[in-house]
Write an enzyme that holds these catalytic residues in place. Structure first.
Site, mmCIF file in Angstrom:
data_model
loop_
_atom_site.group_PDB
_atom_site.id
_atom_site.type_symbol
_atom_site.label_atom_id
_atom_site.label_comp_id
_atom_site.label_asym_id
_atom_site.label_seq_id
_atom_site.Cartn_x
_atom_site.Cartn_y
_atom_site.Cartn_z
ATOM 1 N N THR A 82 -45.460 -44.872 -87.911
ATOM 2 C CA THR A 82 -46.178 -44.958 -86.634
ATOM 3 C C THR A 82 -45.631 -46.162 -85.875
ATOM 4 O O THR A 82 -45.767 -47.301 -86.337
ATOM 5 C CB THR A 82 -47.685 -45.111 -86.907
ATOM 6 O OG1 THR A 82 -48.097 -44.010 -87.716
ATOM 7 C CG2 THR A 82 -48.486 -45.153 -85.622
ATOM 8 N N PHE B 96 -49.042 -36.931 -89.383
ATOM 9 C CA PHE B 96 -50.491 -36.836 -89.179
ATOM 10 C C PHE B 96 -51.254 -36.595 -90.477
ATOM 11 O O PHE B 96 -52.438 -36.305 -90.440
ATOM 12 C CB PHE B 96 -50.812 -35.719 -88.174
ATOM 13 C CG PHE B 96 -50.278 -36.004 -86.794
ATOM 14 C CD1 PHE B 96 -50.966 -36.838 -85.925
ATOM 15 C CD2 PHE B 96 -49.072 -35.465 -86.367
ATOM 16 C CE1 PHE B 96 -50.478 -37.122 -84.657
ATOM 17 C CE2 PHE B 96 -48.571 -35.743 -85.104
ATOM 18 C CZ PHE B 96 -49.274 -36.571 -84.240
ATOM 19 N N LEU B 97 -50.575 -36.685 -91.631
ATOM 20 C CA LEU B 97 -51.280 -36.389 -92.882
ATOM 21 C C LEU B 97 -52.432 -37.362 -93.091
ATOM 22 O O LEU B 97 -52.403 -38.504 -92.628
ATOM 23 C CB LEU B 97 -50.328 -36.431 -94.076
ATOM 24 C CG LEU B 97 -49.644 -37.739 -94.477
ATOM 25 C CD1 LEU B 97 -50.544 -38.698 -95.205
ATOM 26 C CD2 LEU B 97 -48.441 -37.429 -95.350
ATOM 27 N N LYS C 223 -49.068 -40.117 -81.483
ATOM 28 C CA LYS C 223 -49.663 -40.561 -82.751
ATOM 29 C C LYS C 223 -50.744 -41.628 -82.515
ATOM 30 O O LYS C 223 -51.843 -41.570 -83.071
ATOM 31 C CB LYS C 223 -48.555 -41.105 -83.659
ATOM 32 C CG LYS C 223 -49.013 -41.754 -84.930
ATOM 33 C CD LYS C 223 -49.672 -40.768 -85.884
ATOM 34 C CE LYS C 223 -50.285 -41.500 -87.073
ATOM 35 N NZ LYS C 223 -51.013 -40.616 -87.964
ATOM 36 N N GLY D 122 -71.295 -44.237 -90.476
ATOM 37 C CA GLY D 122 -71.095 -44.937 -91.748
ATOM 38 C C GLY D 122 -70.884 -46.419 -91.514
ATOM 39 O O GLY D 122 -71.284 -46.958 -90.480
ATOM 40 N N GLY E 61 -61.751 -47.635 -91.987
ATOM 41 C CA GLY E 61 -60.828 -48.602 -92.599
ATOM 42 C C GLY E 61 -59.504 -47.918 -92.833
ATOM 43 O O GLY E 61 -59.113 -47.045 -92.063
ATOM 44 N N CYS F 40 -54.330 -47.053 -91.454
ATOM 45 C CA CYS F 40 -53.868 -46.530 -90.160
ATOM 46 C C CYS F 40 -54.768 -46.865 -88.979
ATOM 47 O O CYS F 40 -54.331 -47.534 -88.045
ATOM 48 C CB CYS F 40 -53.672 -45.022 -90.256
ATOM 49 S SG CYS F 40 -52.299 -44.606 -91.334
ATOM 50 N N LYS G 107 -61.926 -44.404 -98.232
ATOM 51 C CA LYS G 107 -62.547 -43.088 -98.092
ATOM 52 C C LYS G 107 -62.353 -42.355 -99.422
ATOM 53 O O LYS G 107 -61.572 -42.825 -100.272
ATOM 54 C CB LYS G 107 -61.953 -42.316 -96.915
ATOM 55 C CG LYS G 107 -60.501 -41.928 -97.089
ATOM 56 C CD LYS G 107 -60.070 -41.035 -95.940
ATOM 57 C CE LYS G 107 -58.660 -40.528 -96.158
ATOM 58 N NZ LYS G 107 -58.217 -39.632 -95.137
#
Ligand SMILES: NC(=O)c1ccc[n+]([C@@H]2O[C@H](COP(=O)([O-])OP(=O)(O)OC[C@H]3O[C@@H](n4cnc5c(N)ncnc54)[C@H](O)[C@@H]3O)[C@@H](O)[C@H]2O)c1
Length: 437
Positions: A121, A150-151, A205, A254, A258, A261, A322
């Site tokens: 990126t 974009f994964l 992106k 939430g 984090g 990215c 996550k």
């Protein structure tokens, strides 16, 4: 096709493995000798569902190789991907030293036409800089393509194998043909290869990640308002998500976003904007709100314990930023740990995948255990920081018998309010009423 991938982290390893899976011969290059040694010996270096199986298959089929040597790695490669880090520099803009350093090296090694693809990126204008860095030492033909990735960590293999779109920034017909052939197997169901110029691809992106960070942050602000006004954010989420223009995803409140990215990409876009004298007001607000959101549970914890956390012991479920990843970069759990330790509390943690990474960063200032119930022993309260599936339907009887106080601070709204009422827990979540036994 023969492919080289420079940088074998989350993006590089998934990219290399998935291209090998479609029959290409891939060499992944990394400066980390230990990583290359492990990967060459069949030991996977990241946790990513589904990756190990195809990694081992392609290693066995000799379609996947690893080396620390750039010259060996790019030999014969028609396409060279750059999947290198772009961490925030001192002023928050993306640091291009890895990308431009490798590009300069490539210039010394190239002898024939290659397509150099930037998967990292990077800010608008980087393709031009990469081009210039290579051209310092190489006067032959080559193309630089921007192909942002974009994964999502946790579902990276699925995202790569079945992308909803592939963005390819190039104005070269020759490079366009190479990229179309390479990505053909991944878009057979008709999802588009979106061709555009390099600068638009680079900005796409940042725009996508910043939009998603904004969506999360908007819901976190709605959740804060719910707490003040006595509304329930879960109801609001459902009521909003039915509108197709809004959509159901990314509406879960939430303790902040984090990962490697969103935080750095939002910050980098703000910096890029500032460089052209544009004040990106929304994104500045997003950053401010998110910083505070990571510690949103702390005032509730203070309030429950009468502002005295000294000697209190907490169980913490979830460390990764996550679920389904071992990545702890910018993870809210780390901010909570820091805040509690500073106030003299002690903490026992459990995470299905991320404990190794946390241990290497924090050492033994906290205690690590091998299952979620052991973490609850002698705990004055449980804090939930990551919504791993295994936390959703725990054995509540066992929990109640192990934990000292039936108190939960849930940063991910994992449990149902009625259930918490029936079970007699003191339960604080995000944007919903506090359940008191
Ligand atoms: N992680 C994600 O979910 C994700 C998703 C999309 C895009 N991206 C972007 O992709 C890029 C890479 O991210 P990542 O998460 O894979 O990073 P990472 O830190 O996991 O991996 C980068 C790798 O590059 C290696 N490296 C550093 N300098 C090198 C050099 N000179 N030669 C060879 N290897 C070198 C490092 O050793 C490391 O293994 C970043 O720009 C990131 O923003 C990441």
């Amino acid at each position: 096709m023969k492919i080289a991938v420079v940088g074998t982290g989350y993006v590089g390893l998934v990219t290399g493995t998935c291209f090998a899976e479609t029959g290409n011969y891939v060499t992944c290059i990394d400066i980390d000798e230990n990583k290359v040694k492990k990967l060459s010996a069949g030991e996977i270096t990241i946790y990513e569902p589904g990756l190990e199986k195809i990694f081992l298959r392609n290693l066995k089929e000799k379609r996947l190789h690893f080396t620390t040597d750039l010259a060996t790695g790019i030999q014969d490669a028609a396409v060279i991907f750059l999947a290198l880090p772009t961490p925030p520099g001192e002023n928050g803009s993306a640091d291009l030293k890895y990308i431009l350093g490798v590009s300069e090296e490539l210039g010394k090694l190239l002898t024939t036409y290659r397509v150099i693809v930037d998967k990292s990126t990077v800010p608008v204008g980087t393709a031009d800089k990469v081009h210039a860095a290579i051209a310092k030492n190489y006067t032959g033909e080559f193309d630089v393509v921007s192909n942002p990735e974009f994964l999502r960590e946790g579902v990276a293999v699925d995202d790569f194998m079945k992308p909803d779109r592939v963005v390819i920034g190039t104005t070269s017909e020759r490079a366009k043909k190479v990229m179309t052939d390479l990505y053909g197997p991944f878009v057979r169901q008709g999802n588009p290869l979106v061709f555009m110029d390099e600068r638009s691809a680079e900005l796409t992106k940042y725009a996508a990640n910043s939009f998603l960070a904004t969506k999360i942050t908007f819901m976190n602000e709605i959740a804060r308002l719910c707490e003040l006004l006595g509304a329930d954010v879960d109801m609001i989420r459902k009521g909003m998500g039915g509108d197709e223009r809004i959509g159901k995803r990314f509406l879960f409140p939430g303790i902040g976003y984090g990962g490697s990215c969103f935080p750095k990409d939002v910050q980098a876009l703000v910096r890029s904007s500032a460089e052209v004298n544009y004040d990106f007001k929304i994104l500045n607000a997003v950053m401010n709100v998110n910083e505070k959101q990571k510690l949103h549970l702390i005032p509730a914890i203070h309030s429950y314990f009468n502002n005295d956390l000294k000697g209190k012991h907490f169980a913490l479920w979830g460390l990764a930023f996550k679920p389904n990843t071992d990545d702890i970069r910018e993870a809210p759990a780390l901010y909570i740990i820091d805040a509690l330790l500073k106030e003299g509390a002690s903490i026992t943690v459990y995470d299905p995948e991320a404990m190794k990474n946390v241990r290497s960063q924090l050492g033994n200032v906290i205690k690590y255990v091998d299952n979620q119930y052991d973490a609850l022993e002698n705990a004055d309260a449980l804090i939930i920081a990551t919504e791993w599936s295994e936390f959703r339907t725990p054995d509540f009887e066992k929990m109640s018998s192990v934990i000292k106080n039936k108190v939960i601070f849930d940063g991910r709204n994992v449990f149902d309010l009625n259930q918490m009422t029936d079970l007699g827990f003191y339960y604080v979540s995000i944007g919903r009423k506090i359940i008191k036994p």
